[in-house]
Design an enzyme around this catalytic site. Structure first.
Site, PDB file in Angstrom:
ATOM      1  N   GLU A  32      -5.270   4.473   9.865  1.00  0.00           N
ATOM      2  CA  GLU A  32      -4.931   3.505  10.900  1.00  0.00           C
ATOM      3  C   GLU A  32      -3.427   3.487  11.177  1.00  0.00           C
ATOM      4  O   GLU A  32      -2.996   3.602  12.326  1.00  0.00           O
ATOM      5  CB  GLU A  32      -5.386   2.106  10.478  1.00  0.00           C
ATOM      6  CG  GLU A  32      -4.983   1.010  11.462  1.00  0.00           C
ATOM      7  CD  GLU A  32      -5.351  -0.379  10.983  1.00  0.00           C
ATOM      8  OE1 GLU A  32      -4.997  -1.341  11.691  1.00  0.00           O
ATOM      9  OE2 GLU A  32      -5.976  -0.509   9.907  1.00  0.00           O
ATOM     10  N   PRO A  40       7.657  -2.597   6.695  1.00  0.00           N
ATOM     11  CA  PRO A  40       7.605  -2.802   8.146  1.00  0.00           C
ATOM     12  C   PRO A  40       6.513  -3.793   8.560  1.00  0.00           C
ATOM     13  O   PRO A  40       6.548  -4.305   9.670  1.00  0.00           O
ATOM     14  CB  PRO A  40       7.304  -1.399   8.684  1.00  0.00           C
ATOM     15  CG  PRO A  40       6.620  -0.692   7.557  1.00  0.00           C
ATOM     16  CD  PRO A  40       7.285  -1.212   6.322  1.00  0.00           C
ATOM     17  N   ARG A  76      -1.620  -8.858  -1.486  1.00  0.00           N
ATOM     18  CA  ARG A  76      -0.273  -8.833  -2.066  1.00  0.00           C
ATOM     19  C   ARG A  76       0.133 -10.225  -2.556  1.00  0.00           C
ATOM     20  O   ARG A  76       0.799 -10.352  -3.595  1.00  0.00           O
ATOM     21  CB  ARG A  76       0.717  -8.319  -1.017  1.00  0.00           C
ATOM     22  CG  ARG A  76       2.166  -8.241  -1.445  1.00  0.00           C
ATOM     23  CD  ARG A  76       2.435  -7.139  -2.456  1.00  0.00           C
ATOM     24  NE  ARG A  76       2.002  -5.847  -1.996  1.00  0.00           N
ATOM     25  CZ  ARG A  76       2.732  -5.004  -1.255  1.00  0.00           C
ATOM     26  NH1 ARG A  76       3.942  -5.365  -0.875  1.00  0.00           N
ATOM     27  NH2 ARG A  76       2.268  -3.821  -0.918  1.00  0.00           N
ATOM     28  N   TYR A  78       9.782   2.126 -10.419  1.00  0.00           N
ATOM     29  CA  TYR A  78       8.412   1.756 -10.050  1.00  0.00           C
ATOM     30  C   TYR A  78       7.480   2.014 -11.225  1.00  0.00           C
ATOM     31  O   TYR A  78       7.380   3.140 -11.725  1.00  0.00           O
ATOM     32  CB  TYR A  78       7.937   2.547  -8.826  1.00  0.00           C
ATOM     33  CG  TYR A  78       8.717   2.290  -7.546  1.00  0.00           C
ATOM     34  CD1 TYR A  78       9.571   1.202  -7.417  1.00  0.00           C
ATOM     35  CD2 TYR A  78       8.591   3.150  -6.461  1.00  0.00           C
ATOM     36  CE1 TYR A  78      10.292   0.984  -6.249  1.00  0.00           C
ATOM     37  CE2 TYR A  78       9.301   2.933  -5.285  1.00  0.00           C
ATOM     38  CZ  TYR A  78      10.148   1.845  -5.184  1.00  0.00           C
ATOM     39  OH  TYR A  78      10.858   1.634  -4.030  1.00  0.00           O
TER      40      TYR A  78
END
Length: 337
Positions: A295, A208, A229, A55
């Site tokens: 959230e 997910p 994204r 990453y």
């Protein structure tokens, strides 16, 4: 607060929501913003953090290490991975050879600022290295105390069986797999999950929310929102393109009244859905802003009833990817791909 589940057939517990820093740390957001999201994760009860050496080409591990500095190490579960090309990307800077694994674990520990990781994962299957070589290296790392457990990512059912048998022979525990899994991407259900249940392996699932599509912010017939994204040219866009067909986006919009009836937001519904699968130990979520975590963590502990699950299946009929062969396509054909 976030609940906990056992990881595989072990006594090791992890938070149902895992904070992952793929794409965000070291690339999309600066160090101050990264630290703020990590603090928000900790405040929400998340103690499990997932990263990888690849990453941001080693930088994401370093960012996470700095963000977690000063925290009680025994109260954290830190995961990282090895496989993809890193650093100068020389001939031995990739794959699951003994040399690359040994070099990589030492670099990961240095960047993370820790003596050990709780879970060390093979980021993909390496068809060019004998599996015996890979697992002997993993076993040695466990015995050296540099990792407590071993996991893999995006392995097929057959690969999981072979890896589990070797790990058992060597006296170490292969306890997890990290696949993509969501309401839209269900390819692990046919073969990987049954094999994992048989072997005592849990899933730590990434994406997910199907790269954000299940948030409902991508609308059919409209351009992707600025800064999303789908507009990220640093790598995010290529992962989301499969979900951006109008028929998929239309199906996702049919989830909106289902979420409202369940008293959930769209992201909460998506995360709660993957956590209904008893073979899933944790859902990986990322965040570029602290408020996003406030959230999503509320999905922990939510139980969706049978009527809600059936309504979700009806809404997404025809839009779901469920062919088990897709798992094989996630594995690179060569170490440099």
């Amino acid at each position: 607060m976030v609940g906990y589940r056992y990881l595989g057939n072990s006594g090791f517990k992890i938070s149902e929501i895992t904070y992952g820093n793929w794409i965000t740390h070291g690339s999309q957001i600066d160090d101050d913003a990264a630290s703020a999201t990590v603090r928000a994760a900790l405040d929400a009860g998340i103690t499990t953090f997932d990263t990888a050496d690849v990453y941001a080409n080693l930088q994401a591990e370093a960012v996470l290490g700095r963000a977690l500095s000063g925290q009680r190490r025994e109260g954290l579960e830190i995961f990282t991975k090895v496989y993809f090309p890193t650093g100068p990307k020389g001939p031995n800077d990739t794959g699951l050879s003994r040399k690359h694994i040994m070099d990589s674990i030492n670099g990961s520990l240095r960047r993370l600022g820790t003596d050990y990781v709780d879970l060390y994962q093979a980021h993909r299957f390496d068809a060019q290295t004998p599996l015996e070589e890979t697992f002997q290296a993993f076993a040695d790392i466990v015995r050296q105390g540099k990792a407590l457990y071993i996991g893999v990512s995006e392995w097929t059912a057959e690969q999981l069986r072979d890896g589990h048998a070797l790990a058992k022979e060597l006296g170490v525990q292969l306890i997890s797999n990290q696949p993509q899994y969501s309401m839209l991407w269900r390819v692990i259900e046919g073969e990987v999950v049954p094999a994992s249940q048989e072997l005592g392996i849990s899933q730590i699932v990434w994406s997910p929310m199907a790269q954000g599509v299940l948030s409902g912010k991508y609308l059919p017939g409209r351009a992707a929102p600025t800064g999303s994204r789908a507009t990220d040219e640093q790598g995010g866009a290529k992962f989301i393109e499969a979900f951006l067909r109008d028929e998929v986006l239309q199906a996702v919009q049919r989830l909106r009244p289902i979420a409202e009836a369940a008293g959930l937001t769209m992201p909460q519904l998506a995360i709660a859905w993957v956590l209904q699968n008893p073979n899933v130990a944790s859902a990986l979520v990322g965040a570029s802003r602290p408020e996003q975590l406030a959230e999503t963590v509320q999905a922990s502990g939510v139980r969706l009833d049978a009527d809600t699950l059936a309504a979700i299946d009806r809404a997404l009929d025809g839009a779901v990817f469920d062919d088990p062969r897709h798992t094989s396509t996630m594995a690179p054909q060569s170490r440099l791909s």
